[in-house]
Write a protein that holds these residues in place. Structure first.
Motif, PDB file in Angstrom:
ATOM      1  N   UNK A 248       0.827  -1.195  -0.128  1.00  0.00           N
ATOM      2  CA  UNK A 248      -0.030  -0.180   0.097  1.00  0.00           C
ATOM      3  C   UNK A 248       0.768   1.393   0.052  1.00  0.00           C
ATOM      4  N   UNK A 249       0.804   2.192  -0.966  1.00  0.00           N
ATOM      5  CA  UNK A 249       1.122   3.513  -0.720  1.00  0.00           C
ATOM      6  C   UNK A 249       0.659   4.269   0.284  1.00  0.00           C
ATOM      7  N   UNK A 250       1.589   4.767   1.184  1.00  0.00           N
ATOM      8  CA  UNK A 250       1.085   5.716   2.250  1.00  0.00           C
ATOM      9  C   UNK A 250       2.028   7.120   2.186  1.00  0.00           C
ATOM     10  N   UNK A 251       1.496   8.166   2.708  1.00  0.00           N
ATOM     11  CA  UNK A 251       2.449   9.279   2.836  1.00  0.00           C
ATOM     12  C   UNK A 251       3.035   9.483   4.301  1.00  0.00           C
ATOM     13  N   UNK A 252       2.544   8.754   5.305  1.00  0.00           N
ATOM     14  CA  UNK A 252       3.111   8.921   6.565  1.00  0.00           C
ATOM     15  C   UNK A 252       2.870   7.652   7.256  1.00  0.00           C
ATOM     16  N   UNK A 253       3.987   6.895   7.334  1.00  0.00           N
ATOM     17  CA  UNK A 253       4.199   5.522   7.983  1.00  0.00           C
ATOM     18  C   UNK A 253       3.486   5.318   9.133  1.00  0.00           C
ATOM     19  N   UNK A 254       3.755   6.313   9.978  1.00  0.00           N
ATOM     20  CA  UNK A 254       3.425   6.270  11.562  1.00  0.00           C
ATOM     21  C   UNK A 254       1.878   6.367  11.644  1.00  0.00           C
ATOM     22  N   UNK A 255       1.491   7.290  10.765  1.00  0.00           N
ATOM     23  CA  UNK A 255       0.003   7.821  10.748  1.00  0.00           C
ATOM     24  C   UNK A 255      -0.808   6.310  10.185  1.00  0.00           C
ATOM     25  N   UNK A 256      -0.270   5.858   9.221  1.00  0.00           N
ATOM     26  CA  UNK A 256      -0.972   4.668   8.592  1.00  0.00           C
ATOM     27  C   UNK A 256      -0.793   3.348   9.667  1.00  0.00           C
ATOM     28  N   UNK A 257       0.239   3.263  10.256  1.00  0.00           N
ATOM     29  CA  UNK A 257       0.373   1.981  11.429  1.00  0.00           C
ATOM     30  C   UNK A 257      -0.671   2.405  12.317  1.00  0.00           C
ATOM     31  N   UNK A 258      -0.789   3.759  12.957  1.00  0.00           N
ATOM     32  CA  UNK A 258      -1.726   3.762  13.797  1.00  0.00           C
ATOM     33  C   UNK A 258      -3.174   3.472  13.322  1.00  0.00           C
ATOM     34  N   UNK A 259      -3.428   3.768  12.370  1.00  0.00           N
ATOM     35  CA  UNK A 259      -4.895   3.570  11.539  1.00  0.00           C
ATOM     36  C   UNK A 259      -4.905   2.179  11.515  1.00  0.00           C
ATOM     37  N   UNK A 260      -4.015   1.588  10.953  1.00  0.00           N
ATOM     38  CA  UNK A 260      -4.391   0.209  11.016  1.00  0.00           C
ATOM     39  C   UNK A 260      -4.256  -0.927  12.197  1.00  0.00           C
TER      40      UNK A 260
ATOM     41  N   UNK B  60       1.044   6.187  -6.005  1.00  0.00           N
ATOM     42  CA  UNK B  60       0.833   7.234  -5.322  1.00  0.00           C
ATOM     43  C   UNK B  60      -0.272   6.970  -4.144  1.00  0.00           C
ATOM     44  N   UNK B  61      -0.001   7.673  -2.947  1.00  0.00           N
ATOM     45  CA  UNK B  61      -1.179   7.328  -1.687  1.00  0.00           C
ATOM     46  C   UNK B  61      -2.339   7.443  -2.342  1.00  0.00           C
ATOM     47  N   UNK B  62      -3.304   6.478  -1.805  1.00  0.00           N
ATOM     48  CA  UNK B  62      -4.826   6.605  -2.169  1.00  0.00           C
ATOM     49  C   UNK B  62      -5.218   6.215  -3.379  1.00  0.00           C
ATOM     50  N   UNK B  63      -3.919   5.533  -4.229  1.00  0.00           N
ATOM     51  CA  UNK B  63      -4.620   5.001  -5.381  1.00  0.00           C
ATOM     52  C   UNK B  63      -4.999   3.295  -5.538  1.00  0.00           C
TER      53      UNK B  63
ATOM     54  N   UNK C  95      -8.252   4.508   4.682  1.00  0.00           N
ATOM     55  CA  UNK C  95      -7.382   4.825   5.355  1.00  0.00           C
ATOM     56  C   UNK C  95      -7.026   6.312   5.227  1.00  0.00           C
ATOM     57  N   UNK C  96      -6.126   6.836   5.932  1.00  0.00           N
ATOM     58  CA  UNK C  96      -5.860   8.391   6.027  1.00  0.00           C
ATOM     59  C   UNK C  96      -5.420   8.900   4.568  1.00  0.00           C
ATOM     60  N   UNK C  97      -4.874   7.995   3.856  1.00  0.00           N
ATOM     61  CA  UNK C  97      -4.223   8.497   2.659  1.00  0.00           C
ATOM     62  C   UNK C  97      -5.379   8.312   1.708  1.00  0.00           C
ATOM     63  N   UNK C  98      -6.637   7.561   1.723  1.00  0.00           N
ATOM     64  CA  UNK C  98      -7.346   7.414   1.041  1.00  0.00           C
ATOM     65  C   UNK C  98      -7.418   6.053   0.419  1.00  0.00           C
ATOM     66  N   UNK C  99      -6.493   5.110   0.632  1.00  0.00           N
ATOM     67  CA  UNK C  99      -6.640   3.760   0.186  1.00  0.00           C
ATOM     68  C   UNK C  99      -7.858   3.052   0.326  1.00  0.00           C
TER      69      UNK C  99
END
Length: 156
Positions: free
Chosen positions: A10-22, A63-66, A138-142
């Protein structure tokens, strides 16, 4: 030859934010590893799944969210809705489709339409397997789709 889908990058723009979300969504953290400067991998597995997601630095050029319509199957969509909202995850309302490419097989639709393209509010009228959905991002729109499957189609 068996081909088993093992992992999705998954493409993400902020690793720690994505980690917290999942983590908040209830996915199991399997790995958070930094090999050297410029390479970090974070690996999660959805509960009950054999396929995992991975994200981090230098993991994908997308790109994040694609990624959209990443399907997760649940046996009870109402229970899944309650659990995710209870965890603080913003999810759509439960919906079903008005018809589609696979409409008419035993159990309703196999896939869902995009927003504004034949979605109807609520559970599938017969609570047919493969017929009820909800979505979240997720926060990036995935984009993720939860689909209720209580009885698999033959061969599955």
């Amino acid at each position: 030859m068996d081909l088993k889908l093992e992992m999705i990058a998954l493409p993400v723009s902020d690793i720690d934010r994505a980690k917290a979300f999942y983590q908040k969504a209830g996915f199991r953290l399997d790995v958070d590893h930094t090999a050297d400067e410029g390479f970090r991998v974070v690996h999660f597995t959805p509960p009950g799944s054999e396929c995992s997601i991975v994200f981090g630095e230098a993991m994908t050029s997308a790109a994040p969210g694609t990624p959209q319509s990443l399907y997760l199957v649940v046996t009870d969509i109402e229970e899944a809705h309650a659990e995710l909202t209870g965890r603080g995850i913003e999810v759509s309302e439960i919906f079903h489709d008005a018809g589609g490419l696979f409409h008419g097989h035993e159990g309703g639709d196999v896939t869902h339409h995009a927003p504004g393209q034949g979605r109807l509010a609520g559970l599938h009228p017969e609570r047919a397997s493969y017929g009820s959905f909800l979505t979240f991002s997720d926060p990036d729109g995935n984009g993720w789709v939860l689909q209720e499957v209580s009885q698999r189609l033959p061969g599955r």
